[in-house]
Design a protein around this motif. Structure first.
Motif, mmCIF file in Angstrom:
data_model
loop_
_atom_site.group_PDB
_atom_site.id
_atom_site.type_symbol
_atom_site.label_atom_id
_atom_site.label_comp_id
_atom_site.label_asym_id
_atom_site.label_seq_id
_atom_site.Cartn_x
_atom_site.Cartn_y
_atom_site.Cartn_z
ATOM 1 N N ARG A 38 0.826 -1.206 0.000
ATOM 2 C CA ARG A 38 0.000 0.000 0.000
ATOM 3 C C ARG A 38 0.866 1.265 0.000
ATOM 4 N NH1 ARG A 38 -3.287 -3.130 3.546
ATOM 5 N NH2 ARG A 38 -2.218 -2.217 5.342
ATOM 6 N N TYR A 93 2.440 1.937 -3.541
ATOM 7 C CA TYR A 93 1.508 2.533 -4.495
ATOM 8 C C TYR A 93 1.155 3.964 -4.096
ATOM 9 C CZ TYR A 93 0.777 -1.851 -7.020
ATOM 10 O OH TYR A 93 0.936 -2.968 -7.774
ATOM 11 N N LYS A 146 -2.930 3.814 -8.317
ATOM 12 C CA LYS A 146 -4.052 3.113 -7.683
ATOM 13 C C LYS A 146 -3.867 1.615 -7.868
ATOM 14 C CE LYS A 146 -8.135 4.852 -7.923
ATOM 15 N NZ LYS A 146 -9.457 5.325 -8.390
ATOM 16 N N ARG A 147 -4.010 0.880 -6.783
ATOM 17 C CA ARG A 147 -3.876 -0.580 -6.833
ATOM 18 C C ARG A 147 -5.019 -1.177 -7.644
ATOM 19 N NH1 ARG A 147 -3.317 -2.654 -0.835
ATOM 20 N NH2 ARG A 147 -3.072 -4.626 -1.949
ATOM 21 N N ALA A 174 -7.934 -2.234 -5.562
ATOM 22 C CA ALA A 174 -8.583 -1.226 -4.716
ATOM 23 C C ALA A 174 -9.921 -0.860 -5.312
ATOM 24 C CB ALA A 174 -7.714 0.021 -4.601
ATOM 25 N N ASN A 197 -13.228 1.263 -6.439
ATOM 26 C CA ASN A 197 -13.447 2.658 -6.812
ATOM 27 C C ASN A 197 -14.312 3.340 -5.776
ATOM 28 O OD1 ASN A 197 -14.961 4.920 -8.249
ATOM 29 N ND2 ASN A 197 -13.338 4.398 -9.720
#
Length: 212
Positions: A33, A36, A42-43, A46, A48
């Motif tokens: 985390r 990134y 953005k992973r 992850a 939205n």
């Protein structure tokens, strides 16, 4: 043979995650985390944020609609329920109090687990004797194999003692009832066929192999 030295087993993975390195997965996720976040990327996994808000709003609206429908249906059927409840009360007085069915409690089966002690073999010369574990009594899945137990043993000994020699797992012997047990045997098989000690905890010993 090479395939005898390479084993893929979910039980060993559980041992690594829960016993050897319990914080490794959380630290790995945290480092990912941070990686990134520092680069503004953005992973992929992850969710939205807009989808989160949309999903939350839709769920709230659906919950409100359900509440309104429930209230409306309750008002429509209240008179019918009152009549049925009066009849039920009269019936219960004659037949006795009603009892609620008991809920079944589902518990996880641990019949597969084996509890045993792992101690150094003291009936050998000092050359072949190994140091003891700080916690020699353990409990794990009966499917756990001796080759996995040897690797776990060496990792714990390296962490707890200053080992003068670094041993390979193939240089260690595990003994049960005076017999050296094979690497591919499981704990359940050994307990049922070699230990034969009834309901008592199985006792295993270990030492450096006398064979070169």
């Amino acid at each position: 043979f090479p395939f005898r030295h390479t084993l893929a087993d979910r039980t060993l993975q559980e041992l690594v995650d829960k016993v050897l390195f319990p914080d490794l997965k959380e630290k790995d996720d945290e480092c990912e985390r941070e990686f990134y976040a520092k680069r503004g990327i953005k992973r992929k996994d992850a969710p939205n944020e807009d989808n989160k808000q949309s999903t939350t709003a839709t769920a709230a609206q659906s919950e409100q609609d359900n509440d309104n429908n429930t209230t409306s249906n309750t008002k429509k059927t209240s008179s019918t329920h009152d009549t049925r409840n009066n009849n039920a009360i009269t019936h219960n007085k004659a037949s006795g109090p009603a009892t609620r069915p008991k809920k079944k409690v589902v518990t996880e089966s641990t019949d597969d687990d084996v509890e045993f002690s792992l101690m150094p073999d003291t009936n050998v010369s000092d050359v072949y004797e190994m140091p003891p574990l700080q916690k020699p009594v353990m409990r794990t899945s009966g499917r756990f194999k001796i080759v996995q137990l040897k690797k776990y043993l060496l990792s714990k000994l390296d962490a707890q003692h200053e080992m003068p020699v670094s041993y390979h797992w193939n240089q260690v012997e595990v003994i049960c009832n005076g017999s050296i047990v094979g690497n591919e045997l499981s704990l359940t098989f050994i307990k049922r066929t070699i230990w034969l000690g009834g309901n008592g905890n199985m006792e295993l010993t270990y030492r450096v192999s006398e064979e070169p």
